[in-house]
Scaffold this active site. Structure first.
Site, PDB file in Angstrom:
ATOM      1  N   HIS A 131       0.816  -1.210   0.000  1.00  0.00           N
ATOM      2  CA  HIS A 131       0.000   0.000   0.000  1.00  0.00           C
ATOM      3  C   HIS A 131       0.849   1.258   0.000  1.00  0.00           C
ATOM      4  O   HIS A 131       0.497   2.255  -0.620  1.00  0.00           O
ATOM      5  CB  HIS A 131      -0.994  -0.033   1.148  1.00  0.00           C
ATOM      6  N   CYS A 169      -9.493  -2.684 -10.602  1.00  0.00           N
ATOM      7  CA  CYS A 169      -8.941  -1.528  -9.881  1.00  0.00           C
ATOM      8  C   CYS A 169      -7.564  -1.785  -9.280  1.00  0.00           C
ATOM      9  O   CYS A 169      -7.102  -1.033  -8.446  1.00  0.00           O
ATOM     10  CB  CYS A 169      -9.913  -1.063  -8.811  1.00  0.00           C
TER      11      CYS A 169
HETATM   12  C1  PEP Z   1      -6.451  -4.696  -4.804  1.00  0.00           C
HETATM   13  O1  PEP Z   1      -6.224  -5.551  -3.942  1.00  0.00           O
HETATM   14  O2  PEP Z   1      -6.198  -4.853  -6.007  1.00  0.00           O
HETATM   15  C2  PEP Z   1      -7.056  -3.402  -4.440  1.00  0.00           C
HETATM   16  C3  PEP Z   1      -7.425  -2.533  -5.332  1.00  0.00           C
HETATM   17  O3  PEP Z   1      -7.173  -3.134  -3.115  1.00  0.00           O
HETATM   18  P1  PEP Z   1      -5.965  -2.668  -2.184  1.00  0.00           P
HETATM   19  O4  PEP Z   1      -4.776  -2.391  -3.065  1.00  0.00           O
HETATM   20  O5  PEP Z   1      -6.422  -1.474  -1.445  1.00  0.00           O
HETATM   21  O6  PEP Z   1      -5.758  -3.856  -1.299  1.00  0.00           O
END
Ligand code: PEP
Ligand code: MG
Length: 590
Positions: free
Chosen positions: A198, A521
């Site tokens: 993240h 996403c």
């Molecule tokens: C993902 O896991 O691809 C996502 C968009 O969520 P995050 O990156 O916040 O875990």
């Protein structure tokens, strides 16, 4: 390698966020980092002793409040361990013993303390006896706590560092990274960290170059007065020579220029040469950036990572606070969609709250999870604490009256989790109606496909939800069993693994069959080699950080739909990650 003063030294790490950063180093320390020997003048001895006593007292208070909480909720073993820690703090070794040493040696308490702990560790490390091993662990535990109070960590806040700072630290956590300003921070360098962690996602979203897997401790010992970070190649150059600096200044100029060029086209539609529209929404962490997102050419917010409200407040926002934020966001979007992902707390997205913080009780278990990524995260956490889920759903439902608001559920591993959320939504809707509070009757509820079980069951899930969102950042880590935050598994973490393509194909087919929208996403939606492939697999909607929207649109506008379909067909024939990557690299150059 030994560092000689003033030498230009090049270190190699893992490239995490592209771009060139040039600046001055700022080492962010953790309590366990080496403590330098700091001498003090005799007149400051009493002052330092009082500072030490204060740190001891604060540590004692921490443990007492932890003990009180554990007496009501925790296992009895914890209460007894904490009792031992309290006793240790009364031991003359830690009280008068340290004070004597401060006086005799005229050193800062943290230097004395650190030395004592090191002595203990080496004296006991050879003993095999379980009892002594436990005692050493206790001593280390207590000393970390006292050191933490002696050295208020990172006295400089990440959001307030001077211009052109290059932050060097063991690990970046999302709650810190989100505070960094691109106008002040030129780059990040860390010892640990993965490409889709993240912290990495945020660094890229802010356009801050970042290199991980670099020996920070070694750098700390060198006399570093200036630094270049090449986030595209994964290089860190210490004390660059004049000609190196010139070369990188030019590269930095070119990098900024090409981004500016791309950005000037962000108002254009995301469509293929032959007119197939691909909708580009934005991923967002900070609600204050919503206007920038619209300016960047987003069709809406495809993923609002609501857990960042918790990180910035360092406490769980209540229903009213959340309602105000969601309402403001919904209104500013003027009819464009706002997908609010309910709190995805846990995994690497957590913060240490002081034990007496009113919300600390929710997060105590996190510290002891052996596999946090597979632990009590996201929807699992929310279902364990329904009061948090209810407050958030109520806030979202109330805000739904002011725009096109959707609910997204993270880390679903079983359809029951979706059903439980839907049931809660219906109960709250009925309750709001009774109270005469307006909210949308048919709020869309979506499921994130991040866990393999959910991808496999996507046909059944697609029938029950209103939309599907594929989160490849997590999906890749779970399908390939390669931690997204770990630099040591970076070479195993492939978004281009054939298994991922098959999963995506399957999920798109499920959504298409159920006539439900599907959006991707994850970070790989920003990769120019993968975008046409995803289009060829049938995806027509992506959500990426606002900064990447111009590049994504630019890439889409270079392809025809038939070419994208052929690319996907060809890609599906490959059976290893490296073959597939080679194929994509060769076939997607434009
Ligand atoms: C993902 O896991 O691809 C996502 C968009 O969520 P995050 O990156 O916040 O875990
Ligand atoms: Mg995820």
């Amino acid at each position: 390698m030994s560092f000689e003063q003033e030498d230009e030294i090049i270190l190699r790490g893992i490239p995490i966020s592209k771009g060139i950063g040039i600046g001055l180093p700022i080492f962010f320390v953790s309590a366990e980092d080496d403590v330098p020997e700091i001498a003090i003048p005799i007149k400051e001895v009493d002052l330092e002793i009082s500072r030490y006593r204060r740190a001891l007292e604060m540590s004692r208070q921490d443990i007492e409040s932890l003990q009180k909480l554990s007496q009501t909720e925790g296992p009895p073993e914890i209460v007894s361990i904490l009792g031992t820690h309290l006793e240790m703090m009364r031991d003359p070794l830690l009280t008068s013993g340290i004070e004597e040493r401060i006086r005799d040696m005229q050193r800062k308490p943290e230097s004395i303390f650190y030395r004592l702990i090191e002595e203990y560790k080496s004296r006991f490390s050879t003993l095999k006896d379980q009892y002594f091993q436990e005692r050493v662990r206790d001593i280390i535990d207590v000393s970390r706590r006292i050191l933490g109070h002696l050295r208020p960590l990172n006295q400089v806040k990440i959001g307030e560092v001077p211009h052109n700072s290059i932050i060097l630290t063991h690990e970046l956590v999302p709650s810190e990274t989100v505070e960094a300003k691109a106008s002040l921070v030129s780059a990040f360098v860390t010892a640990v960290g993965g490409v889709t962690s993240h912290a990495a996602i945020i660094a890229r979203a802010k356009g801050i170059p970042y290199v991980a897997n670099v020996d920070i401790k070694k750098m700390k010992k060198a006399d570093v007065h200036s630094l270049i970070v090449d986030g595209s190649q994964g290089l860190v150059i210490l004390n660059p020579k004049r000609h190196t600096l010139k070369k990188y200044q030019e590269l930095q100029r070119q990098h900024l220029l090409s981004y500016k060029m791309l950005k000037s086209h962000s108002h254009l539609k995301g469509e293929t040469i032959d007119g197939y529209e691909v909708r580009i929404c934005a991923n967002l962490e900070n609600p204050k950036e919503i206007d920038q997102v619209i300016k960047a050419g987003a069709s809406g917010i495809g993923l609002f990572r609501s857990e960042y409200l918790f990180f910035t407040k360092r406490a769980l926002p209540n229903e009213e606070e959340q309602f105000e934020i969601y309402k403001r966001m919904a209104k500013s979007l003027k009819g464009r969609p706002l997908v609010i992902r309910i709190f995805d707390i846990g995994g690497d997205k957590k913060i240490d709250l002081p034990p007496n913080h009113p919300d600390a009780k929710y997060f105590r278990a996190f510290g002891t999870e052996p596999n946090p990524a597979l632990g009590c995260r996201a929807i699992r956490f929310l279902l364990r604490y329904p009061e948090i889920l209810e407050a958030q759903l109520r806030a979202i439902l109330r805000a739904s009256h002011f725009g096109q608001v959707h609910i997204l559920i993270p880390m679903v591993s079983d359809i029951t989790e979706v059903r439980l959320v839907r049931q809660k939504v219906e109960e709250i809707q009925a309750d709001l109606k009774k109270q005469g509070i307006k909210c949308t009757k048919n709020i869309a509820i979506g499921c994130m496909i991040e866990v393999p079980s959910t991808a496999i069951m996507s046909d059944a899930i697609a029938e029950e939800v209103d939309f599907i969102s594929i989160g490849t950042n997590d999906l890749v880590q779970f399908v390939l069993a390669a931690d997204r935050s770990n630099a040591h598994t970076a070479d195993l973490y492939f978004s281009t693994h054939p298994s991922i393509l098959r999963f995506i194909r399957m999920v798109v087919a499920s959504a298409t069959h159920a006539r439900k929208p599907v959006i991707l996403c994850g970070e790989c939606a920003t990769d120019p080699a993968m975008i046409p492939l995803f289009i060829g697999l049938g995806l027509r909607e992506f959500s990426v950080a606002a900064r990447h929207i111009p590049l994504v649109k630019h890439t889409i506008r270079k392809w025809r739909i038939l070419e994208a379909c052929r690319l996907a067909e060809g890609a599906l024939e490959h059976t290893s990650a490296s073959d597939l990557k080679q194929f994509l690299d060769a076939e997607t150059v434009r």
